[in-house]
Structure formats: structure tokens, C-alpha cells
Design an enzyme around this catalytic site. Sequence first.
Site, short mmCIF file in Angstrom:
data_model
loop_
_atom_site.label_atom_id
_atom_site.label_comp_id
_atom_site.label_asym_id
_atom_site.label_seq_id
_atom_site.Cartn_x
_atom_site.Cartn_y
_atom_site.Cartn_z
CD GLU A 1 52.25 7.78 35.28
OE1 GLU A 1 52.04 8.11 36.47
OE2 GLU A 1 51.96 8.49 34.30
CE LYS B 1 48.07 2.87 44.41
NZ LYS B 1 48.18 4.02 45.25
CG ASP C 1 53.05 3.51 50.03
OD1 ASP C 1 52.02 4.21 50.11
OD2 ASP C 1 53.30 2.58 50.81
CD GLU D 1 51.65 9.76 45.82
OE1 GLU D 1 50.85 10.43 45.12
OE2 GLU D 1 51.27 8.90 46.65
CE1 TYR E 1 49.50 11.48 40.44
CE2 TYR E 1 51.57 10.94 41.51
CZ TYR E 1 50.21 11.16 41.58
OH TYR E 1 49.58 11.07 42.79
CE LYS F 1 46.52 -1.05 46.57
NZ LYS F 1 46.67 0.09 47.48
CB CYS G 1 76.46 -8.60 79.04
SG CYS G 1 76.80 -9.11 77.34
CB CYS H 1 80.64 -10.99 78.65
SG CYS H 1 80.15 -9.27 78.82
CB CYS I 1 77.53 -5.20 76.99
SG CYS I 1 78.99 -6.09 77.59
CB CYS J 1 81.50 -8.41 75.47
SG CYS J 1 79.86 -9.03 75.08
S1 IVH Z 1 47.20 9.03 39.18
C1 IVH Z 1 42.89 10.30 38.91
N1 IVH Z 1 49.67 8.21 39.26
O1 IVH Z 1 47.80 6.60 44.31
C2 IVH Z 1 44.23 9.69 38.91
N2 IVH Z 1 48.43 8.25 41.29
O2 IVH Z 1 45.04 5.30 45.08
C3 IVH Z 1 45.01 10.20 40.00
N3 IVH Z 1 49.70 7.54 43.25
O3 IVH Z 1 45.92 9.20 45.61
C4 IVH Z 1 46.09 9.36 40.46
N4 IVH Z 1 51.59 7.16 42.20
O4 IVH Z 1 48.40 9.50 45.64
C5 IVH Z 1 48.54 8.43 39.97
N5 IVH Z 1 51.88 7.55 39.18
C6 IVH Z 1 50.77 7.78 39.89
C7 IVH Z 1 50.69 7.58 41.28
C8 IVH Z 1 49.50 7.81 41.96
C9 IVH Z 1 50.99 7.16 43.37
C10 IVH Z 1 48.75 7.61 44.38
C11 IVH Z 1 48.00 8.88 44.47
C12 IVH Z 1 46.55 8.49 44.60
C13 IVH Z 1 46.63 7.05 44.91
C14 IVH Z 1 45.42 6.37 44.33
#
Ligand code: IVH
Length: 667
Positions: free
Chosen positions: A110, A112, A114, A172, A224, A312, A406, A409, A422, A428
Amino acid sequence: MTAAERARELRALLQHHDDLYYLRDAPEISDEAYDELFRELRSIEADHPELVTLDSPTQRVGGAPLDGFPTIEHAAPMLSLDSDKEPDALRRFDERLAKLLGEPPTYVVEPKLDGLSIELVYEQGVLVRAVTRGDGRRGEGVTENVRTISSLALRLRDDRRPVPPFLSLRGEIILRIAPFEALNERLLAEGKSPFANPRNAAAGSLRQLDPQLTASRPLDIYLYDILSAPGLELASQREVHQALTDWGLRSNELVESADSVDQVLAYHARLGAARDDLPYEIDGIVIKLDDLAAREGLGTTARFPRWAFAFKYPPRREVTRILDIIPSVGRTGVVTPVALMRPVEIGGVTVSRATLHNREEVERKDVRKGDLIRIQRAGDVIPQVVEWVEEPGRERSEPFRMPELCPSCDTPLVERGPYTVCPNALDCRAQLVGRIVHLGSRDALDIEGLGEETARLLVDQELVRHLPQLFDLQAADLVELEGFAELSANNLVAGIARSGDGAEFARFLYGLGIPEVGVKVAQDLARAFGSLANLRQANVEQLMEVRGVGPRMSEAVTAFFAQPDNAELLDSLLDRVSLQEGPPVSTPAADGPLAGLKVVFTGTLPTLGRRQAKELAEAAGAEVTGSVSRTTGLVVAGEKAGSKLERAEALGVTVVDEAEFLHRLEK
Ligand code: IVH
């Protein structure tokens, strides 16, 4: 009872309930009832400011905001993830799992996201609370704010899959890049500090004590994980995602299965390449063992589950040095301080310039020429200067000061709020360069080869002194210039000529660079008024009848056309450019028979063409969209309707044929 007495009573009541809630963990009234009392107190205080006391619970809004949210224990611990950005670490994770399980694991991969981790609790299918991750055991109850997320189901659907009586989910909360940028633009215009990244903006919005403020910032959520659901039997992570979708929740559309480390690596690479094009920020991928029963057997370490791993991407933050800060004049005359930096690669892109937005922002960040700074990039957004980095012993240079004249000009600059401008719009050169680039940009007339460098050359060589002269350029003028050969000169001139021959009205309108008129507004205005002649004559009231056009935009548009200089510019442009215009399409009737309904057409209709059908629906107040979702109100299906029809049926969206559609228009 007088207002003063009621205010005192309310404060005592709220205090009592605060005690029960925070200290004894034994609330006696619902969140809603509490909020009701709170709102009543706030309204009394608004009417009688003299009654506000320092210890009034309403005053928390101005103080430390975190005091305003209750601490709530999670239904199950919200663990963190073991993470690394090296493929070797991923291989080790996989080998360890294979050994522990005695067979090669199957994964779900999946993005991740942010954002901010959140727990949602549904009781009898109804959202009762939302709690931030906090320290993993307990977090802050931000239920009201989470309720403002329009994509979140407040009640789960149970028509596709039964909903367990108690369901705690993990997901998230994110802010997409487009609303993030819009929010920052608004903050900057108000003289406030912008957020450094979408994640901070989402956190700031979620922690607003005023849910209305949260509501004005379009947060989004992806689910998720199931934290706790007594009695629920699910076998795999894939089934978790299916269940979430069945209940009407959003699970990420990029989730996939992977049977080997190589497949995981391929997914990581694929998503990494698409990273800049995603509408939200991701900082890696998450790999999860698919088999839930096997997960149970593996258990957790003190902080991490053994069955998941975050792989990551390299951070998109870097440290570099500011070589200079220069004022840069844009097409609207706004002078932006730009940091020129020692080039540095962030996430595969080399950056050497970053905007510092305006003079107040430079002051706030206090970055100076020569400083070491931290910068970051989100999406394909221009990099942001986060902060300057201390270097003990190094003498810093003087703070940056906006010039008084400016730089292009020499006109004395004026201050408009946090911005420095300006005012010499007519002559200008820097503004002219900006306007040429804007008119030629992709969403406007889309003139190939007309970038900033070329535009500057044309202006510096005085080949273009006014925007319309762009269309008078001859290849012979260009070949004289540095960097132009016969071919490139011919190409540019041909490109300009083509762009001005039957230009789409909406593109031309956007290209004019009227304040407040972005791509979407230009399209709406072009459609509503049909021709430039009609639009030029429109008054504020008529403009405001167009959906999505508010008073500020209307004022900006009428003010633009009322300016004699602009009128002259337009006439002069129209002597050289021909527009492709159409009849005005009446603006969707707010009270039409399909008002507010999202309509999707699919397949071939027996009598209506696609465009005709769309216009009819819009005239009846509908919004016509291309894809079927939970918010779709009506699907009109014809011959050979395919996946959209299937999706509509799966989602339980009303499907009709052309005859029924026409019938509904008459209602
Ligand atoms: S699973 C025990 N799935 O990443 C497993 N986490 O550093 C729980 N995060 O605090 C996390 N996307 O906020 C999972 N598809 C995803 C995620 C995800 C973002 C974040 C989550 C967690 C952090 C872990």
C-alpha cells in the site's frame, strides 16, 4: 434569568462536565450536548463581551488549543511501523517472516500516506469518535473535526456486508496537494505564515477547536486497518480492504498484492516514479502480511508489529546554502523575494530557486543571504524554505530588505498587505515578460517554445513592447537573436500564429491573467457567456449567477474590463487573434429538476448526442461528471454501457435510460 446569570450557570455546567470527562473519565452527557452548552455560552459572550471571563472554557480557543480536546484511550494500541529505505532491510524483513512462517509470505502493498494516523470508532454502524494516534495508547478526541470530512461515512452501509456492533478502524487523514496550495495561498494573502507541507496543514486543520474552520479545509481520509472488531471474521488484508469498501469507506485505490520481494521492489519503484503525479504526498510504501491469522502468530515487538514494514522513499528535504535573495517581479506586478541556492537534488529533481513569498514571510523566517537552509519539496510543487540552520561561529549577513524601486522599471514600489507591488502595469518589462509567458502557457494558448527565457529575450530586444505585438513577430526578426536558428524562429512564429487562429475563448480568457480567474473559472465564464463581447458587458450580478463565481471574482472581472488600458489591450489583441466562441449556455438552474445532482452518462443513447445530453442535464441544474462514485445521483445508460454501469449497480446508484432521463427533465 439574565445573560450574566445564564453565562455563570453554563460555565459551571461545562466545568462540571469537563471534570467528569477529563479527570474521572465518566461523562454524563453526550459530546453533542456538551457542544450545545458550549455554543450557547459562546453566543452569550459574543453578544455581551463584558461577560467574558479569563476562566471561561471558550477562552481555550485563544490559548493552548490542545487543552480543548479530551484524551481518549484507543480500543487497541496504535503501533508504529519498522521502517527503512534500503532494499536490504526489506529483504531481511522478508527472510525473517519466511523463516518464522515456514513458507514464502504473500503481501499486500500500500502507499504510505504522509498524513496523520487516526482511530475511528463506529458503534452500531455510526461514527461515535475519532481519536488521534497520540502516544499510541491514548490520543486526542477530534470527533467533531473528523465529522467535517465530507468523504467520510458517518454511518456505515450494511447492505453489502453486515457491520459489527463495535468497530474500531485505523486510517490516515490527509490534505491533498491542490487544496494545500490553495490554503497556503490564502494564508499568505492574509499575511499569515503558510504551512510547510500538506501533513502539517492537515494536522493544523484537524486540531482546530472550531470545527467550522476544519470544515473549510478539505481534509480527506483513507482507511487501512481494523484495530478491533469483536466477533468479526476476516481472513486477509485484502478482505479488510474489501470490507472497508463494502461499508462505504475509502480504501486506497493503489493497494496491490505481491508474492515476492521482487514484486514489492517493483511496486516501490513504480509508485516512486508516479510520486510527483499523485494528488497527495506519500513517503514510502507499507508491506503487510496478507494472512491475518498468521499475523496473530507473529505478534509484535515493543513498538512494531512483526508482520508489517515501511519501505520508505528518500526524504524530500535537503540542506543547502542561500547564495542570494533577489526580488522577482511577476506578471501582476507582485515582487517576490526568491532564494537562489546552491543547486541540490531533492527526490530526483535538482532545485536552485525557492520562493520566500513576501517580505513578511522573509522576516518571519529570518533567512538571509549566505545562510544554510533546510528546504523541502512536496508533489511537484516549488520547493519551500523550511528554516535556516544554525552554524555556531558564523557571522550572518544583514536581513533581506525589499528594494524601494522596481528592479525592472525603477518605479517606486507600493505595499499591499504583506505584498510589495510594482504599480507600473503598462510599461514594466518584467510584468510584460510574465504576461507573455502566461498567455503562452499550457492552459492558455499553449504556444510551444515560448518559455521565460524566450519571452525575456523578446522584451529585452524590444521586439515585443506590448502583449499584442507578440502576434506581429516575423521569423526574420528572430533569426537575428541569440539562440535562434531559422528553424526555431519559423517554429515559434508558426506556433504563435496557430495559437491565435481560432483560439478557444476559455483559454484566451485564462491567458489574459485577470486576477482571480483560474482555468476552471475561465471555463465556467466562457461557457456561461459564450463570447468575449457578452462577458465584457456583464455586470457583477450577472457574473455572480455563474455557479462557483463569488462576489470577489465578479468584482475582479468587472474591474478588469472597466479599465481603459485593458479595454485597449483587448481590442488590440482581437485585431490579431480570432476566437472560437459559442452561444451562451444558460447557467445551471439552482432550482432545476436535477438541481445539485451528479449525473454520469454511459454508453450510446438512442437519440441524444453526448454533448447535447450534457447540456440538457446541466441546464436542469445537474453536474455532469465522468466517473461513478458514491456521490453520483443518477446514471443514464445507453447501448453498450460498460464498467460505469456495473459500478453504478454495485454502488446502488439509480440507473435510468434516455426516455426516463428526458421524462425527469420535464418534472
Ligand atoms: S499500517 C501496525 N498502512 O505510517 C500497522 N500505516 O510509521 C499500522 N501510514 O503511524 C500502520 N499509510 O500513520 C499503515 N497504508 C498504511 C499507511 C500507514 C500511512 C502511517 C501511519 C503510521 C505510520 C507508521
